[in-house]
Write an enzyme that holds these catalytic residues in place. Sequence first.
Site, PDB file in Angstrom:
ATOM      1  N   ASP A  84       2.919 -30.544  13.910  1.00 20.09           N
ATOM      2  CA  ASP A  84       2.327 -30.143  15.179  1.00 20.09           C
ATOM      3  C   ASP A  84       1.278 -31.144  15.645  1.00 20.09           C
ATOM      4  O   ASP A  84       1.186 -31.464  16.829  1.00 20.09           O
ATOM      5  CB  ASP A  84       1.683 -28.763  15.043  1.00 20.09           C
ATOM      6  CG  ASP A  84       2.708 -27.662  14.863  1.00 20.09           C
ATOM      7  OD1 ASP A  84       3.910 -27.980  14.795  1.00 20.09           O
ATOM      8  OD2 ASP A  84       2.308 -26.493  14.781  1.00 20.09           O
ATOM      9  N   CYS A 197      -4.168 -28.564   8.133  1.00 21.09           N
ATOM     10  CA  CYS A 197      -5.394 -28.602   8.934  1.00 21.09           C
ATOM     11  C   CYS A 197      -6.451 -27.638   8.394  1.00 21.09           C
ATOM     12  O   CYS A 197      -6.151 -26.484   8.081  1.00 21.09           O
ATOM     13  CB  CYS A 197      -5.071 -28.280  10.378  1.00 21.09           C
ATOM     14  SG  CYS A 197      -3.898 -29.432  11.124  1.00 21.09           S
ATOM     15  N   SER A 474      -2.592 -23.579  19.578  1.00 24.99           N
ATOM     16  CA  SER A 474      -2.800 -23.949  18.184  1.00 24.99           C
ATOM     17  C   SER A 474      -3.844 -23.030  17.585  1.00 24.99           C
ATOM     18  O   SER A 474      -4.707 -22.491  18.287  1.00 24.99           O
ATOM     19  CB  SER A 474      -3.285 -25.400  18.112  1.00 24.99           C
ATOM     20  OG  SER A 474      -3.861 -25.683  16.867  1.00 24.99           O
TER      21      SER A 474
END
Length: 560
Positions: A84, A197, A474
């Site tokens: 992503d 992340c 996101s």
Amino acid sequence: MSKDLNKYSRRLTKDPTQPAAQAMLHAVGLDNEDFDKAQVGIVSTGWEGNPCNMHLNDLAKEIKKGVQAEDLIGLIFHTIGVSDGISMGTDGMRFSLPSREIIADSIETVCSAQYYDALITVVGCDKNMPGAMMGMTRLDRPSIMVYGGTIAPGILGGKKLDVVSVFEALGQFSAGNITEKEYFEVIENAIPGPGACGGMYTANTMASAIEMLGLSLTYNSSIPANSPDKMKEMARVGKAIRIALEKDLKPSDILTKTSFENAIALVTVLGGSTNAVLHLLAMAKTAGIDLTLEDFQRVSDRTPLLADLKPSGVYVMEDLYKIGGVPGVMKMMLKEDMIDGNCLTVTGKTVGEVLEEVEGMEEGQEVIHSITHPVKNTGHLQILYGNLATEGAVSKITGKEGTRFRGPAKVYDSEKEANKAIIDQEIVAGDVVVIRYCGPKGGPGMPEMLKPTSAIMGEGLGDKVALITDGRFSGGTHGYVVGHITPEAQIGGTIGLLQNGDIIEINAEKNIIQVELTEEELNKRRENWTAPPLRAKNGYLKKYATLVSTASEGCVTDQA
């Protein structure tokens, strides 16, 4: 206890009328004695092109050693991933959510065709996890999910950075608030190595939720990718899958409506991603469990937001691990009657029994607030309805950005147009930015909107501008945002009828999202509206757009 651990693979290994299958298994190194052992498929989403996944193939090899040590046959195979972070803001992001379906389909395909007795999934980036869960659930054989772990934060000038820092730096640079040199220093230092992340973004959100659901081992969601504890964890997996095989523990034995409500409660306490709504809906549908948007609102109403985690807070997943991890949070939630401890886990123990063996959170820690001093008294995930979203929309309201917004629309028919407008500083305080034709069919693929939301934050407009979309966000997104607007523009939703200057009201206190137009005016606009051609003319995205359900139904393609 199940006596025949190889009850599926024996269809190939013990049937004298399957000589070709046996000959081919001899060719890969198995002998006649091995044909009496259970076969465990170990599927890795590892690939070199993404820090979230770059280390997973090595983890799969370690897991295989542990499986073999338990007198089982471990067989590694692979499925896809989409980064992503790399595809964000481009047409490549349209493939991100659809990759979840490919992952589920490929896992189901390989394990069904090869008659594996059990499954271990090794996953990293966020679509990997729900895709793996959907594949495991369809297969319904003893299964464990293994998350590769969170990334360490980047450090620049004593400040912790992550992938969102990079997008916000773009907004700061566009606004003239940082120099070009400072901008590129952020890019060069934000992501130091392997792992997903670092904040409570979608990957860490889903890993935490699945640990609560009971299909990963204790601490799996918390252990950082670069921690020595992650490799030690791999040694536990073989023993755990052996137990699951012996007890014949399957996803259908573990997943219940209550376990999903537990997972929603954990996502709420942690301030998790809006993507959790899409993915948990899809996972529940695959499991045959009736989960709806109303369930998310009900749990959110009774559950406080307690975590001071990025994107809206200060800390990252690595910080949470140091003070007790997700199990520490779960233990606190059980003590406060926020979850049901009777739900079963893949260990054969209940959630409550597992948490008896867990230490609580450190005294004096500041990552998770107390019940008496929450970040927000109720959940940050709010389900909104109104003439703009008759079938629902999902907002992420922590309280820091306010709970009400009203302003004129600035309408864009693509994320690309909106990004240009933001960078060109066409957006001003008070605007409601509308990005449409980005839904599951209109995108197609329902791309994430981290680039525009981060640019807005970087330009200092985070609490002065709202953004709404039929796309999604996101887990790194923060600010006054509403996504998953259903019906989407592509199928005639009201968001497709909006014009510049229309006044939009968002009220997270009353759970309303509406445009201040009469029904007569909306009907007049509907009469003059025609659906644009699908953007995908061929290939997988056209197939996806044809099959996919709405965001309020989880964007699944197997709708039988």
